[in-house]
Design a protein around this motif. Structure first.
Motif, short mmCIF file in Angstrom:
data_model
loop_
_atom_site.label_atom_id
_atom_site.label_comp_id
_atom_site.label_asym_id
_atom_site.label_seq_id
_atom_site.Cartn_x
_atom_site.Cartn_y
_atom_site.Cartn_z
N ARG A 132 86.22 34.64 -16.69
CA ARG A 132 85.68 35.24 -15.46
C ARG A 132 86.20 36.65 -15.22
O ARG A 132 85.48 37.50 -14.70
N THR A 178 83.69 46.41 -24.01
CA THR A 178 82.96 46.32 -22.74
C THR A 178 83.77 46.88 -21.58
O THR A 178 83.22 47.24 -20.54
N THR A 199 86.78 38.99 -17.30
CA THR A 199 86.31 40.00 -18.25
C THR A 199 84.96 40.55 -17.81
O THR A 199 84.33 40.02 -16.89
N ARG A 200 84.54 41.62 -18.51
CA ARG A 200 83.23 42.21 -18.19
C ARG A 200 82.15 41.75 -19.16
O ARG A 200 81.09 42.38 -19.25
N LEU A 201 82.41 40.66 -19.85
CA LEU A 201 81.40 40.14 -20.76
C LEU A 201 80.19 39.64 -19.97
O LEU A 201 80.32 39.14 -18.84
N SER A 202 79.03 39.76 -20.59
CA SER A 202 77.81 39.23 -19.96
C SER A 202 77.83 37.70 -20.04
O SER A 202 78.64 37.09 -20.74
N HIS A 203 76.90 37.07 -19.32
CA HIS A 203 76.81 35.61 -19.36
C HIS A 203 76.57 35.12 -20.79
O HIS A 203 77.18 34.13 -21.22
N THR A 204 75.69 35.81 -21.50
CA THR A 204 75.39 35.42 -22.88
C THR A 204 76.62 35.59 -23.77
O THR A 204 76.92 34.72 -24.60
N GLU A 205 77.35 36.68 -23.60
CA GLU A 205 78.54 36.91 -24.42
C GLU A 205 79.63 35.88 -24.13
O GLU A 205 80.33 35.44 -25.04
N LYS A 206 79.75 35.51 -22.87
CA LYS A 206 80.73 34.46 -22.54
C LYS A 206 80.36 33.13 -23.19
O LYS A 206 81.22 32.45 -23.77
#
Length: 352
Positions: A251, A350, A253-260
């Protein structure tokens, strides 16, 4: 006094016999020890599963099988005695009920430790417990024991019913089929050890989640096969709780939902792949009865013959000298660190 009634008149003539007297019965010929006897409760043949259980019990009491030793698996029993898998399962179930053997995850069915002088003297074991109420939880627990000892492919509804001492149709009143039973088993396996609070550091969280999953697969090797599908995941509360726990680790991090989600599935696939390899190797050890080192000694001449032509110089340079040894745990640690390093690079990109 009233007069006595007159006597009945005598018959005019006595009836002659219509046939000659029967001859005396001839004596029954002596019966040999192996001659079949008339059916009766004390002369019925011993069921095959009881005969197998008796022989294994004799081996245990004679010391041929010591505490901790593996007893023959159901597959070995089918080969040695020529019986069906359900019969082999029933034989081991008798010994489990007597407390002589127990399932050991990752090993198989092993001899239990002897308790007290009665066991060492070879006297009868504790009496078999009476019937227990059949519940879904008891069915799942029994199926877990069977799958842990023999693998998922050997698990059938009939074998679970045999181990529980009930009919297969009785089992279907609680569980509609094997697919649902495996789903319940997977949920129970994932609920054994809690994950605990989510760490503040994403890398610590992902590493802890990976080791937790690896622990599930070590305790239950068949789980790597049961959870193998990515596009058709097993829907269980405890497995979904694990996924949610891992995603909460990311949570901050700045990763996107897909990247997570992809990061979670990447680690999941890595742990699952190594765990499936470990399960296949353990099955090979059980089927062949030889260790990894013994197998390599037997096959090393073949590898040497293939490499003798010099067609694989890099492979020969890496494996020559006898200093190379492959250990799945070492490989797990190496791969997990490199996978987390890759995710760290993506997070840094990111965040820049």
């Amino acid at each position: 006094m009233p007069p006595e009634p007159p006597p009945s008149p005598e018959p005019l003539h006595s009836p002659e016999p219509s046939h000659s007297p029967e001859p005396p019965p001839s004596p029954e010929p002596p019966r040999s020890p192996t001659s079949p006897r008339s059916p009766g409760p004390s002369h019925r043949p011993t069921p095959p599963y009881r005969a197998i259980a008796a022989e294994l019990r004799r081996r245990i009491r004679a010391g041929e099988l010591s505490p901790g030793d593996r007893v023959p698996s159901t597959r070995s029993i089918t080969r040695e005695w020529g019986v069906a898998m359900a019969t082999a399962t029933k034989a081991l179930a008798v010994l489990r009920q007597e407390g002589l053997v127990r399932p050991e995850p990752g090993v198989g069915t092993v001899v239990t430790a002897r308790r007290g002088p009665a066991a060492s003297a070879g006297t009868a074991s504790a009496p078999v417990p009476g019937p227990t109420l059949l519940t879904r939880g008891r069915i799942v627990a029994t199926a877990l024991e069977l799958a842990d000892a023999e693998g998922l492919n050997a698990l059938t509804m009939r074998r679970v019913a045999t181990a529980l001492g009930v009919s297969t149709m009785t089992l279907y009143r609680h569980v509609p089929g094997k697919a649902e039973l495996v789903r319940l088993m997977a949920d129970a396996a994932c609920g054994e050890v809690p994950l605990g609070p989510v760490p503040a550091d994403w890398r610590t969280g992902l590493e802890r989640g990976a080791r937790w999953l690896r622990g599930v697969y070590v305790r239950h090797r068949w789980m790597a096969h049961a959870m193998a599908s990515f596009t058709r995941p097993v829907a269980t509360p405890n497995a979904m709780a694990y996924t949610d726990w891992v995603l909460r680790s990311l949570r901050g991090t700045r990763l996107s939902h897909t990247e997570k989600l992809h990061s979670h599935l990447l680690i999941f696939a890595y742990v699952q792949g190594l765990s499936m390899a470990a399960d296949l190797e353990e099955q090979a050890r059980q089927d062949t009865g030889i260790s990894d080192g013994e197998w390599m000694e037997q096959n090393e001449p073949r590898f040497d013959a293939i490499q003798s032509a010099g067609a694989y110089p890099e492979l020969a340079a890496v494996t020559s000298g006898g200093g190379f040894g492959l250990d799945l745990e070492t490989l797990f640690e190496f791969g997990l660190r490199r996978t987390l390093d890759g995710i760290a690079s993506m997070i840094d990109e990111t965040s820049a």
